[in-house]
Motif scaffolding. Structure first.
Motif, short mmCIF file in Angstrom:
data_model
loop_
_atom_site.label_atom_id
_atom_site.label_comp_id
_atom_site.label_asym_id
_atom_site.label_seq_id
_atom_site.Cartn_x
_atom_site.Cartn_y
_atom_site.Cartn_z
N ALA A 261 -6.02 29.22 6.42
CA ALA A 261 -6.90 28.77 7.51
C ALA A 261 -6.10 28.14 8.64
N GLN A 262 -5.07 27.37 8.29
CA GLN A 262 -4.22 26.78 9.31
C GLN A 262 -3.47 27.87 10.07
N SER B 223 -4.29 30.95 10.55
CA SER B 223 -5.18 31.76 11.38
C SER B 223 -5.71 31.00 12.59
N GLY B 224 -5.52 29.68 12.57
CA GLY B 224 -6.03 28.85 13.67
C GLY B 224 -7.47 28.44 13.50
N SER B 225 -8.07 28.75 12.36
CA SER B 225 -9.48 28.40 12.14
C SER B 225 -9.66 26.99 11.61
N ALA B 226 -8.55 26.30 11.29
CA ALA B 226 -8.64 24.95 10.75
C ALA B 226 -7.51 24.07 11.28
N VAL B 227 -7.79 22.78 11.30
CA VAL B 227 -6.80 21.76 11.64
C VAL B 227 -6.67 20.87 10.42
N PRO C 254 -11.04 18.42 17.16
CA PRO C 254 -11.77 19.63 17.56
C PRO C 254 -13.07 19.79 16.78
N ASP D 191 -14.70 22.74 17.11
CA ASP D 191 -14.86 24.19 16.98
C ASP D 191 -14.05 24.78 15.82
N ARG D 192 -13.41 23.93 15.04
CA ARG D 192 -12.63 24.39 13.90
C ARG D 192 -12.90 23.47 12.70
N CYS D 193 -12.64 24.00 11.53
CA CYS D 193 -12.78 23.21 10.31
C CYS D 193 -11.66 22.17 10.25
N ASP E 124 -17.18 19.83 10.76
CA ASP E 124 -17.06 20.78 9.65
C ASP E 124 -15.80 20.38 8.91
#
Length: 131
Positions: free
Chosen positions: A21-22, A24-28, A62, A64-66, A92
């Motif tokens: 997830a990190q 892919s940029g979908s999570a911080v 953010p 907009d991200r998990c 999230d």
């Protein structure tokens, strides 16, 4: 009991899924440990949000991200407290199962004093090294 297990699956994430997830940029990823622990080493690319400083959440988190939150490891519930506060604020959030300890044991990137490295994976945790 089934509701408890369903809730765990909804709000926890393992190190392999967190790394993906990190990447892919979908999570911080957020480190909740104290400054001394952060300085000792932390997940590369993580943000530092010590549990002790949660009186006011940073406006820069953010939405907009998990957000994947971690502490030291299975014996630490600081990440759980932070996860609860972030969920209450409408983020999230997932809690990293095994925390920093299992991230390191999986051989994923860590940062210490500005240097990124990949620890040797523990063969008891993973069958193959992660690059």
């Amino acid at each position: 009991m089934l509701a408890f297990v369903d809730a765990k699956l909804a709000y926890e994430i393992d190190a392999v899924a967190a790394a993906a997830a990190q990447a892919s940029g979908s999570a911080v990823i957020i480190d909740t440990r104290k400054q001394q622990s952060w300085d000792h080493g932390h997940i590369a690319g993580a943000l530092h949000l010590p549990n002790a400083s949660l009186d006011a959440l940073p406006q820069t988190l953010p939405r907009d991200r998990c957000l994947i939150v971690y502490g030291w490891g299975p014996g630490c519930n600081g990440a759980t407290h932070t996860t609860r506060q972030l969920l209450t604020a409408g983020f999230d959030v997932r809690e990293l199962i095994g925390g920093y300890e299992y991230w390191v044991r999986n051989g994923f990137a860590i940062e210490t004093a500005g240097t990124t490295s990949h620890p040797e994976p523990d063969p008891l945790v993973t069958a193959e090294p992660h690059q």
